[in-house]
Design an enzyme around this catalytic site. Sequence first.
Site, short mmCIF file in Angstrom:
data_model
loop_
_atom_site.label_atom_id
_atom_site.label_comp_id
_atom_site.label_asym_id
_atom_site.label_seq_id
_atom_site.Cartn_x
_atom_site.Cartn_y
_atom_site.Cartn_z
CG ASP A 201 -39.10 18.49 16.86
OD1 ASP A 201 -39.35 17.60 17.68
OD2 ASP A 201 -39.27 19.70 17.10
CD GLU A 275 -43.04 15.43 17.23
OE1 GLU A 275 -43.30 15.26 18.41
OE2 GLU A 275 -42.56 16.49 16.80
#
Length: 535
Positions: A201, A275
Site C-alpha cells: 500500500d 501500489e
Amino acid sequence: MNSSPWWKEATIYQIYPRSFFDSNGDGEGDLPGVTSKLDYVKSLGVDAIWLSPFFTSPNKDGGYDVANPRDVDPRFGNLEDARELITQAHMRDLRVIADIVPNHFSDQHEWFQAALKAKRSSKERERFHFYDANEDGTPPNNWISLFGGPSWTQVEDGQFYLHLFDSSQPDLNWENPEVNADFEKTLRFWIDLGVDGFRIDVAHGLIKEDVLTNHPDPQGLSNALRLDVAMDSEVRNALLLTVPYFDRQGVHEVYRKWRKLFDSYGEREIMAVAEAWVHPPVNATRYVRADELHQVFNFDLLTAEFDANVLFDVVERSISLNATVNALPTWALSNHDSPRVASRIGDEQARALALFVFGLPGSTYVFAGQELGLPDGQLQDSDRQDPTFFRTNGAIKGRDGARVPLPWGGDTIPFGFSTGKPWLPISQSWKDLTVESELADPKSSLHLYKNALELRKEFLVGAGGITWLESPQHGDKNDSLLSYSRGSITVVMNLSDSAQECEADGKLVMVSSGTVDARDGIKVIPARSTAWFLS
Ligand code: GLC
Ligand code: CA
C-alpha cells in the site's frame, strides 16, 4: 505449463474481505466467509487472491489503518482463520497475497500511543514525523491530506504529526531503522503463515523529503491524487508532476532490501506488487527493476476514457515502458478506491474493455464483483463511512460505492451476503446481478469472465507480445476499432456506437455483447463490443 514464476501472467482476484461474504451474521464479511467461497473463486479461473487488509484495526479507513500488523482483527476472525483460508486456497492451487501498509500505522498502534505520551525528540516520536508548529502557531507546512483537510494534527504539547491520509493514520518515519526492522518482521510473519506475496500500500510514499516546504496548490494536488475525483487529464498530470511527498529515491532502497528477504524463500516465489501511482509514468518502472519488486500497478485504466486514442496510448506505453526493465505490465479496471468500471464507462463498454485487456501480456487484476458487472452501490449520505466524505464535509462522496457487499443469490436483499444487516446497503436492483442468477444466464457477465479467463489460460499466457492490427496508428487508422493479435488469438474491440467491419482471421470464440456477423471473410463487430477470434 512453463517454468516462469506463478505471478508473471497471473489473474489476481481482489477481495475486500468486509464486503465479500459474512459467515456469522454480523453484517460484515470475514475470513471464514472468504474461505467458504473459495470454490466460487476457483471457478472463475483466477490464479490468486489479493486480500485487502484484515489486520487489527479501528477501521477508520477500511482497515488501511493498522493497529497491529501481525494479528487479525476480530471483525474478520483470528489467526487460525487466516491460516485456514491460506491452507484451503493452496489446496485449490490459489495463491494468497496479503496487503501490507508500510506508509502509516493507526493512531491506536502501540508505537503511536507511546509517542503521544513521550516528549519531543524522544525515540518514540522519532518513529513518526513530529514537528514543532510555525512561530505563528500554524502547522509545519500547507499540505492537504489525500482525504481532505490538513495533513497535520496537533498533539497536547503543541507539536504536529504528519498524516498524508486520515488523522488516525500517522505517517511512519522510514529514516528510522526500527521501522524497517518491524516491517521485515511483519513480512516474515505472514510468509511463515503461508502467504505467497504482498500488495504494498502507498509503496511510493515511505520516504519524505523537504517536509517543511509548502506546495503552491495543495488542494488541487490532493484532488489530483484521488482516483474517485474526476479531473481533466492534462490538469491532473501537470499537478501530479509536483507531488513533494511521493516517489523519493529512498523508497527503492527499502524495496531492494525486501527483495532479498523475498528471494531468501527461494522456491516459494514470494512476489510483491507496488501500489505506486507515480509521474511521469516512466518512474513506475523503477519499482520493478530486477532487484526490486515484481509488479507495479498501472492506474491508467482506472481513469481512462473509453476512447481509442487514450486506450491505445495506455497499452502501448505500459508495455513498452515495462519492457525497458524486462517486466510485464499489470492491468486493472476497478479496485476498492475507484468507481466501479461499469458505472464509470458503461455496462457494455466495461465488458468490452475487460475482454480487450484479458488478451494483453502481463498480470490482470479483477476486483470482486467486477465479474458480475456490478455498478457502484446507490448510497445515501447517512450510509457513508469513507473518511474522505467526512474530511471534505461531504464535498467528495468517497469510495463506499465500490465497496457495497456482493450479491450471492436469492430474490431479496441482502442476496445471501449475510443473515444480518449488511454494513452498506445493497439495492433491490441487483436482483439480476447475483452470482446465482448470472450462473443461470449464459449471456451474463460472469460467464463472459469465466470463458475469457479459461481461453486466456489456454492460448495466451506465455504467448509473448502483441501485434497491433487496428489503432489510431495501424490499419485503417480510425477511432472505431482497436485490434491486436497475440499467439493464435485476434482481439477486436469496436469502441463506436455502430457496428464495424473488420478482416480478422480465425473463428469467433467469444464476444462481449451482441452477435458477430461473418460474411465473405469480413466480420461485423457489434457496437461497444469486443470479439476474440482463434486461428
Ligand atoms: C491506499 C489504499 C486506500 C487507502 C490508502 C491509505 O491507496 O488503497 O484504500 O485509503 O492507501 O492507506
Ligand atoms: Ca462477519
